[in-house]
Structure formats: C-alpha cells, structure tokens
Design an enzyme around this catalytic site. Structure first.
Site, short mmCIF file in Angstrom:
data_model
loop_
_atom_site.label_atom_id
_atom_site.label_comp_id
_atom_site.label_asym_id
_atom_site.label_seq_id
_atom_site.Cartn_x
_atom_site.Cartn_y
_atom_site.Cartn_z
N HIS A 1 0.80 -1.21 0.00
CA HIS A 1 0.00 0.00 0.00
C HIS A 1 0.84 1.27 0.00
O HIS A 1 0.45 2.28 -0.57
CB HIS A 1 -0.97 -0.02 1.17
CG HIS A 1 -2.10 -0.94 0.90
ND1 HIS A 1 -2.06 -2.26 1.27
CD2 HIS A 1 -3.23 -0.76 0.22
CE1 HIS A 1 -3.15 -2.84 0.85
NE2 HIS A 1 -3.88 -1.96 0.21
N CYS B 1 -9.30 -1.79 -10.98
CA CYS B 1 -8.75 -0.73 -10.12
C CYS B 1 -7.42 -1.15 -9.49
O CYS B 1 -6.91 -0.47 -8.62
CB CYS B 1 -9.74 -0.33 -9.05
SG CYS B 1 -10.18 -1.65 -7.93
N GLU C 1 -11.66 -10.02 -6.24
CA GLU C 1 -10.26 -10.13 -5.80
C GLU C 1 -9.87 -11.55 -5.45
O GLU C 1 -8.70 -11.82 -5.22
CB GLU C 1 -10.04 -9.26 -4.55
CG GLU C 1 -10.36 -7.80 -4.76
CD GLU C 1 -10.06 -6.97 -3.52
OE1 GLU C 1 -9.01 -6.31 -3.50
OE2 GLU C 1 -10.88 -6.99 -2.60
N ASP D 1 -4.92 -7.95 -5.50
CA ASP D 1 -5.25 -9.13 -4.69
C ASP D 1 -5.60 -10.32 -5.56
O ASP D 1 -5.26 -11.46 -5.22
CB ASP D 1 -6.40 -8.81 -3.72
CG ASP D 1 -5.90 -8.17 -2.43
OD1 ASP D 1 -4.84 -8.61 -1.95
OD2 ASP D 1 -6.54 -7.23 -1.93
C1 PEP Z 1 -6.59 -4.65 -5.33
O1 PEP Z 1 -6.51 -5.60 -4.56
O2 PEP Z 1 -6.29 -4.72 -6.54
C2 PEP Z 1 -7.05 -3.35 -4.86
C3 PEP Z 1 -7.25 -2.35 -5.70
O3 PEP Z 1 -7.22 -3.20 -3.53
P1 PEP Z 1 -6.01 -2.94 -2.49
O4 PEP Z 1 -4.78 -2.69 -3.29
O5 PEP Z 1 -6.42 -1.77 -1.68
O6 PEP Z 1 -5.99 -4.23 -1.72
MG MG Z 2 -7.43 -5.53 -2.58
#
Ligand code: PEP
Ligand code: MG
Length: 792
Positions: free
Chosen positions: A397, A710, A639, A663
């Site tokens: 993150h 995303c 995911e 994910d």
């Molecule tokens: C993902 O898992 O692709 C996602 C966008 O969520 P995060 O990166 O916040 O887990």
């Molecule tokens: Mg995620």
C-alpha cells in the site's frame, strides 16, 4: 448557529494543546480541563468523576464550582446518583431540576444543592467508560442542542487525554517498577559500554564510495538529492554522542524537548489539515508524554548523574517502552510505539540529526528499512524527492500511495540500509529500479539528460489533461483515480481524473487513535465528494487486515493474515464498525454522487447480508430525519478466485464490479503481493490471471453491468490496452499514471487492443505470454517515449 457551536466547542488542536501544555500530571490535567470547559460552556460548575479500578466506584477528581474540599472525597457507586446513571447507561443524562430527579444523591461536602440543571456525559477511552464530565448551572434551564454537541466534542477529545495522563501517572507511582528501572538501567549501561564504538550513521568520517543497487521500481520518475534516513535512530549514535558539562546537557535536553513539542503540535495541525482534525488525535498523546513531569524528571536525574542528554533520553524511553510493552491490554502495549517515536524525535533534535520528517528543511530522498502507509500519511510530501526502501514491493500500500503522490519510489532494495548514509548523494531512477549512491560524474551527467527528457515528456502529457480517453476508432475508456487522502483530490483533478474509481477509506482511519464515528467520517467523505462535482466517487468500505493494520484495533495473531480475518469479513462480524461507516457514507451522500463498493467478496451470501445491513442503516437515518441520497449503486471487488468462479451469480445482484488485480493476482497464484522472494511468481500476465479477468469482463458485459479494473495492472500502458481488448471500459489508477494511459489509449484502436487480447489469451505458458507481449510492446510502442528507460 454554526458559529456559536464552534465558539462553544473545544474543537481545535490549539485548545487541546493548551490544556496539555499547561499540565504536567494527572491532577493538573483534570484541573485545567474543568476550568477551560466551565469557561467555554459558561456554566457555574464543571466536574470530572473518574472510575476506580473496580469499575464500580466513581470519585470526584476535579471541579470548578463545587467545593474544592470535596475532591477525592465525594464518591458513589455506578448505581447511585446522576453521575452514576451516566456511566451505567453510557449515555447523556440531562435535567433542569436535578434535586427532584429519582437518581439524585445529595453530597453535603460538595455543596451542590444550589445547582438545578445538570448535564452529564460519559468519558470513554478506547470505547471503555472511564468516568463522567458534568456541567451544572444555578438556574433551571435546559441545554440547547448546540451546547450538547459542544460538550460531546469536548468529551470525545479529552477522554484519551485523561486516560493517557492516568497511565503516565500510574507508571510514575509504581515504586516497584522504579526499582526495576534502576536495575535495568544498570544493565543497559554496562551492556552498551561493552559495545565499543562503530561508525555513526549521522556523522563519523568515512570514505565516500559509489554504489549502484537495484530494487523494484514502483513509482516512475527521477530524482537526485541527499539521503534522509527515516526513523532509524541507531543505538550507536547514543554511544558516540558528545557529552558536555551537566548544565550544557540539561540545556540541550530542555531545548530539544520544547522543539519536539512544537513539532508535535505542528504535525497534529498538518494531519488535521490534510486528513481531518480528529485524525490528529494521536499527537495529543505524544504531547501528553512530552509534557509528563516524571518523564522529564527521570531524564534530568540521569543527566545530573553525569549522563549525556541523548543517552539519558534513550534510557528513559527504554524504560517506558518496557513498561508499556508489559501491559496486558494490547491497546496500551501499542503506546510503546508512541514512546519510540517520541524518543527518536527528541534525540534527533539533540543530535541535530535533522531527521524529523515533518520539519525536513530541504528536499530529501527518504531511505528506510520499510515504509508504511501511516508513515506516508504523516510525511511532508513536498519535501520528498524520492522513496527507497529495503523491504516492500510494487503492490504494497505504501507503494501505491507513493505513486498517487507522484513521488519516484523503489522498494525491495537488498543491502540498502547497510550501504546508505545520511551524507550520501543519491540518484533514484524510478523507471529502471536502480539507485546510485554517491554517483560518478558520468552518471550524474547522463541522469541530468534523462531528467530533462522526463520533464519534457511530462509537459507533453499535461496537454492531454482535458482530452477524453478515447481510442483512435472512437471507443471511450473512462479513466478515474484511486485515492486515499483528502489531499489526493487535488492530485486527481490535476491529472484529469474523470471521477474516483477506488477511494480507499482505510487511510483516514490510520492516522487516528480510535475509530472515527459516523459524523467524523461523513465530514471526510463530504470533502471528497465535493472535490468531484458531477462525477462518481466509488467509496470502498474499510479494507483492513492483511498488510493494513490500525494501531488501535486489536487484531488476533494469525499465521496467514492474508487468508484470515480481513476486509469485508471484519466488517460483517464487527457490525458496530461497519454500520458506523455506512452511516457516515449515507450521511455524506447528498454532497455528491457516491457509489459503495465492498472488498474481498467471496460469496453471494455476503452481498445479501450487506444489503440487509445497508437497508437497516438507511432506515435508521431516515427515521432520524436525515437526508440520504435516493439510490446509491452498490458494487463489489473481484479479488478472490471464488468470486471469479461464481461471477455470473454475483453480477446479477450488484450494480457494478471492479477487478482488484493486486489481490486477484496474489490469490490466484498463491503469491504474497508483499513478499520479494516470490516476486517472480506474482505475474500479472499469467494465463490464469488473464483468463480470470476475461471471464469477469464477459459476465459483467453480458449482464449489462459496469466492469472496471482498479488494481495496479491498469497503470501499465500495454496491460491497459490488453484489458481494454478484453472488454474493460473503465480503469481506476493512481492519478499521476492517468496521462500516460490516456496517451496509449488515444494512440491505438480498439481493433488493435482486441487483437492483442486474442493473442495473449491464446498463449498457454507464462513464457509464451511474455514473448507475445514483448513483441506487441515493440510494435505498438515503437516510439521511444514509451519504452522503459534506464541510466544504466
Ligand atoms: C486490489 O486488490 O487490486 C485493490 C485495488 O485493492 P487494495 O490494493 O487496496 O488491496
Ligand atoms: Mg485488494
């Protein structure tokens, strides 16, 4: 109305700071609170009763207006008196004729018979009641909604101040621990004297050598500057610190303490401005520790015994860390992290270490063992030239955040901490993943050329900001931003985001000391919604667990946190937290066009359960007379492989789906997204991943539901074209990547994208896909500006 509320309330950090700055122990803290509150609320009386350890007895601890002699003498059980009723019911108690209330209990020591109106609110810390704050007036009057709100705000803020003051007080009074302290100190002293001296990170002379190291480039761009070592105050510095006369050392400490206090107030202000005022609460705790009389007296005692200021701070901090770490309550144990942070900052000031993040005087490249999202929430973004770390990778993150801040970053650089020193010059090549420590002249020259190219290219991309993301044969691709902080709104708009495809709500939760309530959340969500007028903001509910923790939320130890209690699973079990967030979103909904998205969905049952909960929250708010947006579309993140398997059923029950590739890749390929050792397994173009995405895109398109991506995969131009060719019509990505993706889309046709997708999907092995994509990259991005550059 609003003005009177503001003037009554104790809302600002300055108010809290002024209480703390004038308090040096629990009693002073309480006295200062009742004085300030009585003044602000214009009441005849303000008193604080605290619960004893038995959790059943309330004792008057401070008062303004009642007889001073009654302090510590008036006490009652929680089933007695009006104050007892406040604790027992855990809610506000208000009456304009206290003596006639059935729960009224008369205490002659307090001389309170002359006060008719009573307003009492429970004080909480970490959701546990710790006492009551009461205001009383002579005249029989009822308190207005504004006054009640003001007192609520006050109690919210001071609960943790009192709790922390009490904690420090109890540490101070433990004679037993004091004896242990003496013993430990003796051990620490004799232990480190044996250590001898080693080269200091902050100073000693050393030969400057050039080094090139490599890691994973997670955020593109170049930067050159001086190294800033984050949060790594080495014990060796303590051994090397110069020790002056006793009076010099005392002066050094007192100067450093004052400076650290000012920094702390500043940090709180800054976090309050970028996130929200309540998010700054953690700094109240820091300030409280810095103001604690016993903390300073321990340091001063050690200096008086002949110890240097730096070493004295270090040893006292160690004592507190140990005391907090020994506590049974995990929340209290967590306070040891605050001690570490505070100690580091005071020592930095004494040693002129210049490593206090928020007050960086010059722009620097941050070098750290590891960087966390909460670190980045606090950093002075304008002063960060680049970020390089020893641990982490593109999908953590912090990396995503660095990208969204537009800061070049390379993570997972083996040997970095041993190689880098504060005096080093460093070049960060966030495109190739190389760093150059103390670079040779030839490298510097080449770097300057590339940086110029990069700047020219950025200018070119800026020109695309207001143009649509449309392929050369007329197919529109929506490009929205992934955001996490209020400050991202500006960055997103700057890069031409067409809305928000993923608002990660966990960031505002991270910079706090307790869960935000619905109003606090609504205030943040409103700001975000107002930042995108007429555009959609896709608010994802809390996605904690895995690699994202909250300092105040106890998470059970798990052997496999990514396969454990995380994300929607926590929300569905802790409905108190979930409902509060949903209420916050619904309360803010009239400020824009929100959609609500749920992470880590793995079954239809979860969606049905969520719908029931939302309906109940919505009905509750409507009953209370709130305005709530008529219809808010609900979506889910895809995911986990289970969701891919049952995608046809899932899409029927939601308004849209968004593929979280970060994910989805890790769960499909059983490769931890943060683990550098399995980086080569984490292949975004693995046939299993590509076919999963295709399957989701087909199912959603067939059902007429919107499907977007995303995850970080959408930020790579070739992958974006590939995804478009598979039927994805919206990407949500970190804002600085939008122009580059837009350019790729505008320069290619949908026909080319489909051809690319067909070719990649036809490959059976990873190696075949790689070859196919490499060939496509050569053909589709023959133009030099799209190829990966490096200054090697
Ligand atoms: C993902 O898992 O692709 C996602 C966008 O969520 P995060 O990166 O916040 O887990
Ligand atoms: Mg995620």
């Amino acid at each position: 109305m609003k003005d009177s509320y503001q003037s009554l309330g104790l809302r600002t950090l300055e108010d809290i700071s002024s209480i703390i700055l004038h308090s040096h122990d629990l009693q002073e803290t309480l006295d200062n609170i009742v004085t300030l509150v009585a003044k602000r609320m214009r009441s005849d009386v303000c008193s604080i009763y605290l619960l004893e350890n038995d959790r059943e007895t309330l004792v008057l601890k401070a008062t303004r207006g009642l007889s001073k002699a009654s302090v510590n003498r008036v006490s009652m059980k929680v089933h007695e008196g009006l104050s007892g009723l406040v604790v027992e019911s855990r809610t506000m108690v208000m009456t304009d004729n206290a003596p006639s209330h059935p729960r009224y209990k008369y205490f002659k020591e307090a001389k309170e018979e002359k006060f008719l109106s009573f307003l009492g609110l429970p004080l909480f810390e970490h959701k546990v009641p710790i006492g009551v704050i009461v205001i009383q007036t002579r005249s029989a009057r009822s308190f207005s909604d504004d006054e009640i709100s003001a007192l609520r705000t006050i109690t919210f803020q001071i609960g943790s101040i009192i709790h922390n003051a009490r904690l420090l007080d109890s540490i101070q009074h433990k004679e037993q621990e004091r004896a242990w302290f003496e013993m430990e100190l003796a051990k620490i002293r004799s232990g480190s004297e044996d250590e001898g001296t080693t080269t200091s990170r902050s100073g000693g002379k050393r030969a400057v050598t050039s080094r090139t190291l490599a890691g994973t480039a997670v955020s593109a761009g170049f930067s050159r500057g001086k190294v800033y070592i984050l949060n790594r105050f080495s014990d060796k510095v303590i051994t090397l610190a110069k020790v002056g006369s006793k009076s010099d050392e005392l002066k050094k400490y007192s100067f450093a303490l004052e400076k650290t206090k000012i920094q702390t107030i500043y940090m709180g202000k800054r976090v309050g401005d970028t996130l929200s005022e309540d998010d700054a609460a953690i700094f109240h705790t820091h300030l409280m520790i810095l103001e604690d009389r016993s903390f300073s007296s321990k340091v001063n005692d050690l200096i008086a015994e002949g110890m240097g200021a730096t070493r004295a701070v270090h040893d006292v901090v160690q004592y507190y860390i140990q005391a907090f770490s020994d506590m049974a309550d995990p929340y209290l144990r967590e306070r040891s992290a605050d001690m570490k942070d505070i100690g580091r900052r005071i020592m930095d000031v004494i040693e002129k270490n210049d490593s206090s993040v928020i007050t960086l005087k010059e722009k620097r490249v941050i070098v750290a063992e590891e960087i966390f999202p909460s670190d980045l929430a606090m950093l002075d973004h304008d002063k960060i030239l680049g970020i390089v770390t020893e641990r982490g990778n593109a999908y953590s993150h912090a990396a995503i955040m660095a990208k969204s801040l537009g800061i070049p970053a390379i993570l997972g650089i083996k040997g970095l901490m041993a190689a880098a020193n504060v005096k080093d010059e460093i070049i960060v090549d966030g495109t190739s993943g190389n760093i150059f420590l103390n670079p040779e002249n030839a490298v510097i020259k080449e770097y300057a050329r590339l940086e110029q190219d990069h700047a020219g290219r950025m200018k070119e991309l800026e020109g695309l900001r207001d143009l649509p993301g449309i392929t050369s044969d007329g197919v529109t691709i929506v490009l929205s931003a992934n955001i996490g902080l209020i400050s991202d709104v500006k960055v997103a708009n700057l890069h031409g985001a067409e809305g928000v495809g993923l608002y990660r709500t966990e960031f505002p939760y991270m910079a706090r000391s307790s869960f935000p309530n619905r109003e606090e959340q609504a205030a943040i969500y409103r700001k975000i919604l107002e930042g995108f007028p007429g555009r959609t903001v896709n608010i994802r509910t809390l996605d904690i667990g895995g690699d994202k923790g909250l300092p105040y939320f106890t998470h059970p130890h798990e052997d496999n946190p990514f396969l454990g209690w995380r994300s929607i699973r926590i929300s569905l079990e802790r409905q108190d937290i979930f409902k509060e967030q949903l209420a916050g979103i619904l309360l803010a909904s009239e400020a824009g066009n929100p959609t609500i998205m749920f992470p880590l969905i793995s079954s239809l049952d979860e969606i049905r359960h969520i719908r029931e909960i939302i309906t109940s929250v919505r009905n509750e708010l409507l009953r209370e007379g709130h305005d709530v947006h008529g219809y808010i579309p609900l979506g889910i993140m895809i995911e986990v492989p289970a969701a891919v398997q049952i995608i046809n059923s899932l899409v029927r029950e939601v308004d849209y789906v968004s593929i979280g590739t970060n994910d989805l890749i890790q769960y499909t390929l059983a490769a931890d997204r943060n683990n550098a050792s399995v980086r080569h397994y984490y292949d975004q173009h693995h046939p299993a991943v590509l076919h999963s995405i295709k399957r989701v895109a087909d199912a959603a398109n067939k059902a007429g539901k919107k499907v977007s991506v995303c995850g970080e995969m959408a930020a790579d131009p070739l992958s974006a074209l590939l995804l478009a060719g598979m039927g994805i019509r919206e990407f949500s990505l970190s804002a600085p990547s939008i122009p580059i993706i837009k350019q790729a889309i505008r320069e290619h046709s949908m026909e080319e994208c489909r051809k690319l997708a067909r070719a990649a999907l036809a490959c059976r092995s990873n190696a075949d896909v790689s070859r196919c994509l490499a060939a496509a990259r050569g053909k589709m991005f023959a133009d030099e500006h799209h190829s990966k550059k490096s200054i090697n």
